[in-house]
Design a protein around this motif. Sequence first.
Motif, PDB file in Angstrom:
ATOM      1  N   SER A 228      -1.016  -4.285   9.976  1.00 41.79           N
ATOM      2  CA  SER A 228      -1.526  -3.080   9.305  1.00 41.79           C
ATOM      3  C   SER A 228      -1.085  -3.073   7.854  1.00 41.79           C
ATOM      4  O   SER A 228       0.048  -3.446   7.533  1.00 41.79           O
ATOM      5  N   VAL A 229      -2.014  -2.676   6.980  1.00 42.55           N
ATOM      6  CA  VAL A 229      -1.759  -2.599   5.542  1.00 42.55           C
ATOM      7  C   VAL A 229      -2.281  -1.259   5.036  1.00 42.55           C
ATOM      8  O   VAL A 229      -3.427  -0.891   5.321  1.00 42.55           O
ATOM      9  N   GLU A 230      -1.450  -0.552   4.308  1.00 43.42           N
ATOM     10  CA  GLU A 230      -1.862   0.735   3.742  1.00 43.42           C
ATOM     11  C   GLU A 230      -1.504   0.789   2.262  1.00 43.42           C
ATOM     12  O   GLU A 230      -0.443   0.312   1.850  1.00 43.42           O
ATOM     13  N   THR A 231      -2.404   1.376   1.478  1.00 50.05           N
ATOM     14  CA  THR A 231      -2.258   1.414   0.025  1.00 50.05           C
ATOM     15  C   THR A 231      -2.432   2.847  -0.470  1.00 50.05           C
ATOM     16  O   THR A 231      -3.288   3.573   0.030  1.00 50.05           O
ATOM     17  N   PRO A 285      -5.339  14.489 -14.509  1.00 47.90           N
ATOM     18  CA  PRO A 285      -4.506  13.509 -15.218  1.00 47.90           C
ATOM     19  C   PRO A 285      -3.029  13.819 -15.004  1.00 47.90           C
ATOM     20  O   PRO A 285      -2.611  14.976 -14.978  1.00 47.90           O
ATOM     21  N   TYR A 286      -2.253  12.765 -14.848  1.00 43.83           N
ATOM     22  CA  TYR A 286      -0.808  12.886 -14.686  1.00 43.83           C
ATOM     23  C   TYR A 286      -0.136  11.890 -15.619  1.00 43.83           C
ATOM     24  O   TYR A 286      -0.735  10.889 -16.010  1.00 43.83           O
ATOM     25  N   PRO A 287       1.113  12.115 -15.986  1.00 52.32           N
ATOM     26  CA  PRO A 287       1.763  11.205 -16.936  1.00 52.32           C
ATOM     27  C   PRO A 287       1.853   9.763 -16.435  1.00 52.32           C
ATOM     28  O   PRO A 287       1.603   8.823 -17.174  1.00 52.32           O
ATOM     29  N   TRP A 288       2.232   9.596 -15.173  1.00 54.57           N
ATOM     30  CA  TRP A 288       2.462   8.264 -14.622  1.00 54.57           C
ATOM     31  C   TRP A 288       1.951   8.186 -13.189  1.00 54.57           C
ATOM     32  O   TRP A 288       1.782   9.208 -12.515  1.00 54.57           O
ATOM     33  N   TYR A 289       1.747   6.945 -12.744  1.00 55.27           N
ATOM     34  CA  TYR A 289       1.292   6.705 -11.382  1.00 55.27           C
ATOM     35  C   TYR A 289       2.064   5.525 -10.784  1.00 55.27           C
ATOM     36  O   TYR A 289       2.484   4.609 -11.497  1.00 55.27           O
ATOM     37  N   VAL A 290       2.186   5.552  -9.470  1.00 54.65           N
ATOM     38  CA  VAL A 290       2.690   4.407  -8.718  1.00 54.65           C
ATOM     39  C   VAL A 290       1.588   3.953  -7.766  1.00 54.65           C
ATOM     40  O   VAL A 290       0.998   4.778  -7.057  1.00 54.65           O
ATOM     41  N   LEU A 291       1.309   2.667  -7.787  1.00 55.34           N
ATOM     42  CA  LEU A 291       0.406   2.058  -6.816  1.00 55.34           C
ATOM     43  C   LEU A 291       1.282   1.277  -5.846  1.00 55.34           C
ATOM     44  O   LEU A 291       1.954   0.317  -6.243  1.00 55.34           O
ATOM     45  N   MET A 292       1.311   1.698  -4.609  1.00 54.82           N
ATOM     46  CA  MET A 292       2.222   1.089  -3.643  1.00 54.82           C
ATOM     47  C   MET A 292       1.471   0.613  -2.407  1.00 54.82           C
ATOM     48  O   MET A 292       0.403   1.129  -2.068  1.00 54.82           O
ATOM     49  N   GLU A 293       2.053  -0.400  -1.764  1.00 48.14           N
ATOM     50  CA  GLU A 293       1.420  -0.948  -0.569  1.00 48.14           C
ATOM     51  C   GLU A 293       2.474  -1.263   0.488  1.00 48.14           C
ATOM     52  O   GLU A 293       3.543  -1.810   0.181  1.00 48.14           O
ATOM     53  N   ILE A 294       2.140  -0.916   1.718  1.00 52.45           N
ATOM     54  CA  ILE A 294       2.979  -1.204   2.878  1.00 52.45           C
ATOM     55  C   ILE A 294       2.232  -2.197   3.760  1.00 52.45           C
ATOM     56  O   ILE A 294       1.066  -1.983   4.091  1.00 52.45           O
ATOM     57  N   SER A 296       2.799  -4.198   7.365  1.00 53.83           N
ATOM     58  CA  SER A 296       3.696  -4.214   8.519  1.00 53.83           C
ATOM     59  C   SER A 296       3.196  -5.148   9.620  1.00 53.83           C
ATOM     60  O   SER A 296       1.985  -5.265   9.848  1.00 53.83           O
ATOM     61  N   PRO A 297       4.122  -5.791  10.334  1.00 54.47           N
ATOM     62  CA  PRO A 297       3.721  -6.608  11.485  1.00 54.47           C
ATOM     63  C   PRO A 297       3.347  -5.760  12.689  1.00 54.47           C
ATOM     64  O   PRO A 297       2.888  -6.282  13.705  1.00 54.47           O
ATOM     65  N   ARG A 298       3.544  -4.456  12.581  1.00 54.08           N
ATOM     66  CA  ARG A 298       3.174  -3.530  13.650  1.00 54.08           C
ATOM     67  C   ARG A 298       2.078  -2.590  13.156  1.00 54.08           C
ATOM     68  O   ARG A 298       1.731  -2.596  11.988  1.00 54.08           O
ATOM     69  N   ASP A 299       1.584  -1.746  14.023  1.00 55.09           N
ATOM     70  CA  ASP A 299       0.528  -0.804  13.649  1.00 55.09           C
ATOM     71  C   ASP A 299       1.128   0.508  13.134  1.00 55.09           C
ATOM     72  O   ASP A 299       0.715   1.605  13.542  1.00 55.09           O
ATOM     73  N   ASP A 300       2.091   0.403  12.233  1.00 47.96           N
ATOM     74  CA  ASP A 300       2.792   1.613  11.799  1.00 47.96           C
ATOM     75  C   ASP A 300       2.766   1.819  10.286  1.00 47.96           C
ATOM     76  O   ASP A 300       3.473   2.688   9.772  1.00 47.96           O
ATOM     77  N   ALA A 301       1.968   1.037   9.578  1.00 43.88           N
ATOM     78  CA  ALA A 301       1.961   1.144   8.119  1.00 43.88           C
ATOM     79  C   ALA A 301       1.494   2.523   7.656  1.00 43.88           C
ATOM     80  O   ALA A 301       2.031   3.074   6.683  1.00 43.88           O
ATOM     81  N   ARG A 302       0.506   3.075   8.350  1.00 41.33           N
ATOM     82  CA  ARG A 302      -0.007   4.395   7.972  1.00 41.33           C
ATOM     83  C   ARG A 302       1.078   5.460   8.112  1.00 41.33           C
ATOM     84  O   ARG A 302       1.294   6.281   7.210  1.00 41.33           O
ATOM     85  N   ASP A 303       1.755   5.448   9.236  1.00 43.19           N
ATOM     86  CA  ASP A 303       2.820   6.434   9.455  1.00 43.19           C
ATOM     87  C   ASP A 303       3.922   6.272   8.410  1.00 43.19           C
ATOM     88  O   ASP A 303       4.461   7.263   7.903  1.00 43.19           O
ATOM     89  N   THR A 304       4.235   5.027   8.078  1.00 42.38           N
ATOM     90  CA  THR A 304       5.318   4.764   7.129  1.00 42.38           C
ATOM     91  C   THR A 304       4.977   5.278   5.740  1.00 42.38           C
ATOM     92  O   THR A 304       5.783   5.954   5.096  1.00 42.38           O
ATOM     93  N   ILE A 305       3.771   4.965   5.264  1.00 44.06           N
ATOM     94  CA  ILE A 305       3.425   5.373   3.905  1.00 44.06           C
ATOM     95  C   ILE A 305       3.246   6.886   3.817  1.00 44.06           C
ATOM     96  O   ILE A 305       3.594   7.510   2.800  1.00 44.06           O
ATOM     97  N   GLU A 306       2.749   7.496   4.889  1.00 42.63           N
ATOM     98  CA  GLU A 306       2.625   8.950   4.896  1.00 42.63           C
ATOM     99  C   GLU A 306       4.009   9.609   4.867  1.00 42.63           C
ATOM    100  O   GLU A 306       4.208  10.626   4.187  1.00 42.63           O
ATOM    101  N   ALA A 307       4.955   9.002   5.563  1.00 46.89           N
ATOM    102  CA  ALA A 307       6.317   9.547   5.563  1.00 46.89           C
ATOM    103  C   ALA A 307       6.947   9.438   4.179  1.00 46.89           C
ATOM    104  O   ALA A 307       7.655  10.353   3.728  1.00 46.89           O
TER     105      ALA A 307
END
Length: 475
Positions: A228-231, A285-294, A296-307
């Motif tokens: 699983s991959v979440e961005t 518009p906001y001053p700054w942004y972070v583009l992040m990606e999780i 995972s070898p499991r089906d938990d990437a969505r839960d992780t990034i939401e947390a």
Amino acid sequence: MNIVQTPPSTLSPELLARFAAIVGEKYAVTDPHEVAPYLVEERNLYQGRSPLVLRPGSTEEVSAICKLATETKTAIVPQGGNTGLVGGQTPHHGEVVVSLRRLDKIRSVDTKSNAMTVEAGVILANAQQAAVNADRIFPLSLGSEGSCTIGGNLSTNAGGIAALAYGVARDLVLGLEVVLADGRIMHGLSSLKKDNTGYDLRDLFVGAEGTLGIITAATLKMFPKPRSVETAFAAIESPEDALKLLDTSRNTAAGALTSFELLPQIAIDWAVNYNSSVRAPMTGPYPWYVLMEISSPRDDARDTIEAILAQGMEDGIVLDAVLAANLDQRNGFWKLREIVSPAQKPEGGSIKHDVSVPVAAVPDFLIEADAAVTNLIPGARPFAFGHLGDGNIHYNISQPVGADTAGFLARWHDVNDLVHGIVAKHGGSISAEHGIGILKREELPHVKDPVALAIMRSIKANLDPLNIMNPGKVL
């Protein structure tokens, strides 16, 4: 553009013919129009010159070229996809160019060892696809991955957006096949992860920019394909808040955090204006942004990034956020990130820096550099973005609106000195992932430990005593 003034080539027609005979007439390029693409690098900072481009099709042909070069004391410049950004792949003095693009075979893919052996001319995107076809990944990822080559990636020790989790190019190579200046071939291809049989010669050639030998093939690490991959894009107030979010992300996701990119609002605006196919990640518009990606070898990437995002909002760090709803949106996020670099071109001259500082020092570096640069050139527009997770910031400065481009670019070295001084103050590096080439060659003695620099010179003298391998680069 910096045009290196050099005397006319002294290579005789007879010698050129001897070199051409090694690869065959079809692969010996002499027509000026066909040679031209090999002479200009991506930023158009340098215009090279060469009487001959050789396109060998095997390691043995590269060996024969080097033997003849040594015999005749002929300088050669190895070249991959010609996507380098510091002039390292450019023939500044009429050298013979040795293009490795025809060495494009994927020799083996070994899923049991999680390794694949590829030739130097394999395009990075093709290496990535070969791994995917084997249900693995090769994680090196760059904006130029559709045209850069593995040999060039290793020669410059490329970084990219996944270095946070997987390391830079040096960390992804297990073994090398290298042709030395005198034509000898070092057969170092291996998928062993443990080999304590003396000096690790592999690391001599990774990052050497073709000054010690020519990489012709490499054994690369592959990794299990994530399930699983979440961005997500997260809006923040400052780089300091980005650091706080990075801490939260690492504590929550651990090794599953594979990318953490920092972008200012100006980057979003310019990217959207530059390419109508990309969209701003969120409405306000906001001053700054972070583009992040999780990943995972499991089906938990969505839960992780939401947390992570929920905790960031609770802590008052995340002002707004959007999760990629599907693969198309995820690709759109990354396309916006890739467009950030070319989006600066319509704004006029840009003085660029590829620097790294300790991650904790990034906010202070940005504050100090912005103040210093705008004091030196009033109206200059700082444009800082990059890989916050590993401290690598592409600190670029665009010219003031309406300024004379040539006059602004003439301040390149003044600005470099200023910015690099601040980098040094924070214990950083003037070259994080682009290399030294010729662009930063004169600065290297001022920032490199003198003993380390002396050792580098000794290694160069021993492996290339005639100074025919990419002369004038790095040292």
